[in-house]
Each structure stands twice: as structure tokens, then as C-alpha cells.
Design a protein around this motif. Sequence first.
Motif, short mmCIF file in Angstrom:
data_model
loop_
_atom_site.label_atom_id
_atom_site.label_comp_id
_atom_site.label_asym_id
_atom_site.label_seq_id
_atom_site.Cartn_x
_atom_site.Cartn_y
_atom_site.Cartn_z
N ASP A 24 0.83 -1.21 0.00
CA ASP A 24 0.00 0.00 0.00
C ASP A 24 0.87 1.25 0.00
O ASP A 24 0.55 2.23 -0.67
N SER A 25 1.95 1.23 0.76
CA SER A 25 2.87 2.37 0.80
C SER A 25 3.50 2.61 -0.56
O SER A 25 3.61 3.75 -1.02
N LYS A 46 2.25 1.69 -3.49
CA LYS A 46 1.19 2.18 -4.38
C LYS A 46 0.93 3.67 -4.13
O LYS A 46 0.73 4.43 -5.06
N ASP A 47 0.93 4.04 -2.84
CA ASP A 47 0.68 5.44 -2.49
C ASP A 47 1.78 6.35 -3.04
O ASP A 47 1.50 7.40 -3.64
N VAL A 48 3.03 5.95 -2.85
CA VAL A 48 4.16 6.74 -3.35
C VAL A 48 4.12 6.82 -4.87
O VAL A 48 4.29 7.90 -5.46
N GLY A 87 1.54 6.52 -6.80
CA GLY A 87 0.39 7.35 -7.18
C GLY A 87 0.71 8.83 -7.08
O GLY A 87 0.38 9.61 -7.97
N LYS A 88 1.38 9.21 -5.99
CA LYS A 88 1.77 10.61 -5.81
C LYS A 88 2.78 11.04 -6.87
O LYS A 88 2.71 12.14 -7.41
#
Length: 187
Positions: free
Chosen positions: A4-5, A7-9, A11-12
Motif C-alpha cells: 500500500d505504501s 502504491k501510495d508513493v 500514485g503521488k
Amino acid sequence: DTMDSVKDVLGKMGKRFGEAARKTENTAGNFWQHLKTGPSIADAAMGRVSQITKVIAEGGYEKIFHQTFDVLPEEKLKKPFACYLSTSAGPVMGVLYLSNVKLAFCSDNPLAYKVGDKNEWSYYKVAIPLAQLRSVNPSTSRTNAAEKYIQVVSVDNHEFWFMGFVYYDSAVKHLQEALQEARILQA
């Protein structure tokens, strides 16, 4: 959790790259429009190269601004903008200077005009104290969205149309902010 981390990075990062790509595309489009605004793309490109060379040789836009216009001791240049001023003779390439006191335009090259039967040459200059600005109005051509203009209206109803900005959005933002600041100081 780690996935998830990641994917979050990612995505940003994707959003940042997308925004950078949009800004780059916008600037490239504005620069192309800047070149097309003049009578000849080659002349416009050479004019821009000449302007940049002059800025470097003379020590920057601040020095050129001080040499070109009557400047008050406390006056400071905020932003220069490469653009054209619309005139009855056609667009004139130059630089629009925004200081903490005035909005001023000077053509890149002197223009010819007749005095009797002789040709005289002079730079095309306009200077408007910020306190004399009534409005700053961005607009876009109805037939060609790439053609963007900024109409500046003085309190005595003189209109000035600027176009072909390389950094149009920045110019709109800074000119409108300067107008608001001038209104606050007058209140």
C-alpha cells in the motif's frame, strides 16, 4: 502494508509527473504561440534570442528596466514577461515589466515613424502607474483557444492588449495580484 505504501508513493509520483507534463506542454504551446504572433516565426525566434543576449550582456532585466524607464528610488522590478503589445500597426514584440510601482512595456527594437518626410526611430514604450489601473482581464480567442490575451484598462479608459506570453498563466496571476495590492494601498 508495504505494498500500500509503494502504491501510495507511485500514485503521488504519477500525479506530480502528470502535472509537470501538463505545465511543460502548456509552456511549449505558449512559446509556439509567442513565435507565431509575430510577422515571421524566424524573426520572432531571432528576436527572442537577441532579447536574451541583451539581458545577459546588460546584467539582467532589473538593470534594463532601470535604464529604460524613469524609476523611483524605492521601485523594484517584480517580474518581466516576454510578450507582444497589440497596436494599430500590428503586434510589437517586447517585454512587459511589472514593478511595485508601475506596469511598463518596451519594444525589443526601435520602430520607424515619419516626421515630415524623414524616418525617425524610437522604442515603443508604455508606462502605467499601478494606482492608475482599473482592470486586468485575461481572455482567449473564441476561434483559437491557443491565442490568449490580457487586456489592461487604465482608470482613464485607455486599453492595452498584450498577447503571445510565454508564461501566460504567471502573467495573469502576477498582474491581477498587483492590481489587488494597488487597490488595497489606495483604500
